[in-house]
Design an enzyme around this catalytic site. Sequence first.
Site, PDB file in Angstrom:
ATOM      1  N   LYS A 186      22.017  53.285  77.640  1.00 45.05           N
ATOM      2  CA  LYS A 186      22.748  53.537  78.887  1.00 45.05           C
ATOM      3  C   LYS A 186      23.643  54.754  78.675  1.00 45.05           C
ATOM      4  O   LYS A 186      24.563  54.741  77.857  1.00 45.05           O
ATOM      5  CB  LYS A 186      23.583  52.320  79.283  1.00 45.05           C
ATOM      6  CG  LYS A 186      24.298  52.471  80.623  1.00 45.05           C
ATOM      7  CD  LYS A 186      25.028  51.197  80.982  1.00 45.05           C
ATOM      8  CE  LYS A 186      25.735  51.318  82.325  1.00 45.05           C
ATOM      9  NZ  LYS A 186      26.480  50.083  82.669  1.00 45.05           N
TER      10      LYS A 186
ATOM     11  N   LYS B 113      18.729  53.647  81.190  1.00 46.78           N
ATOM     12  CA  LYS B 113      19.486  53.878  82.419  1.00 46.78           C
ATOM     13  C   LYS B 113      20.370  55.106  82.247  1.00 46.78           C
ATOM     14  O   LYS B 113      21.085  55.196  81.248  1.00 46.78           O
ATOM     15  CB  LYS B 113      20.345  52.643  82.730  1.00 46.78           C
ATOM     16  CG  LYS B 113      21.173  52.748  84.002  1.00 46.78           C
ATOM     17  CD  LYS B 113      22.025  51.501  84.184  1.00 46.78           C
ATOM     18  CE  LYS B 113      22.850  51.617  85.473  1.00 46.78           C
ATOM     19  NZ  LYS B 113      23.731  50.460  85.664  1.00 46.78           N
TER      20      LYS B 113
END
Length: 350
Positions: free
Chosen positions: A222, A276
């Site tokens: 992330k 992400k």
Amino acid sequence: NTLFIIIIHITFVAYKKLLRMIITGKYPNLRLRRNRNSDWSRRLVRENTLSVNDLILPIFLIEGKNKKQSIKSMPEVYRYSIDRLSEVVDKAVSNKIPMVALFPYTSSKLKNINGTESLNEDNLVCRAIQYIKKKYKNSIGIMCDVALDPYTSHGHDGLLHKGKILNDETVEILVKQSLLQAQMGCDVISPSDMMDGRIGEIRKNLDKNKFKNVQILSYAVKFASSFYGPFRNAVGSNSLLKGDKKTYQMDYSNNLESLREVALDIKEGADMVMVKPGMPYLDIIRTVKDNFKIPVLAYQVSGEYSLICNGIINGIIDKTTIIEILTGFKRAGANAVVTYFANKIAKDLK
């Protein structure tokens, strides 16, 4: 001069060979366009396909009754009160979407520095899990975010002390949050906080409490990204955020670091991993998939969604762009994609 003469000679030889092939009717021996000539042929040799089985639908929750609240930064995305959840979940079940992901918009009155609302067994997420499980049984999976940012008054994913995020103390709370969600009926626990060591502690605690079959989808990769803005507005943390998240979310300049993050989380017990954001990081998806052969999911985040929507609204691109981009995730190696477009494109995919 010698180099120039050599180049001229090679070019002349190649030209003579090409001319000979044309005269003898042997050019070209292989026509790649033949496989593209008809729709049936293109479908027959297609390397990657996108279906509803590849989609996860995020849903935003809000307190109250009979509420379907629009989100200014995300066209056609809404916050739903629990009594209106069926409007969106019915559609997802009908479309055979495998899983929904739940995200709460927590009232500012319930937020504090420690994010204690995350451990309230009567909070929005817990009630939504119970509602969906009771109404839909196992016809659709439920994924729940594990992080403190929807619940903290400072907007961070962990405990904040003197401007620093406390790793180990945060993990203690995340372990309790995960167990609570599992007890309520959550199928897939999804830690998105990026604290070190949390996957191992969550797995041990779930197993110890007889939740061995609850899956863990780790947001292993992330990045600290500017693409999260609309989401933070949707869960009400954007205006509260103090500073940035660069001490725990990854530097978007790095790629090898993602392999270290994934390796650690797999070792600690992650069943699946998330990359992400999605679209700017297709190379990371491919690298992770090639190196670990583990289910890899991508999150087409709120900023990506809003950019695409605005392009469609302004007539710059059309709806087919959505499927093209999502297919790009599959081509890069993603097993599934978390996307706000899931219900919108399901019929097209059928």
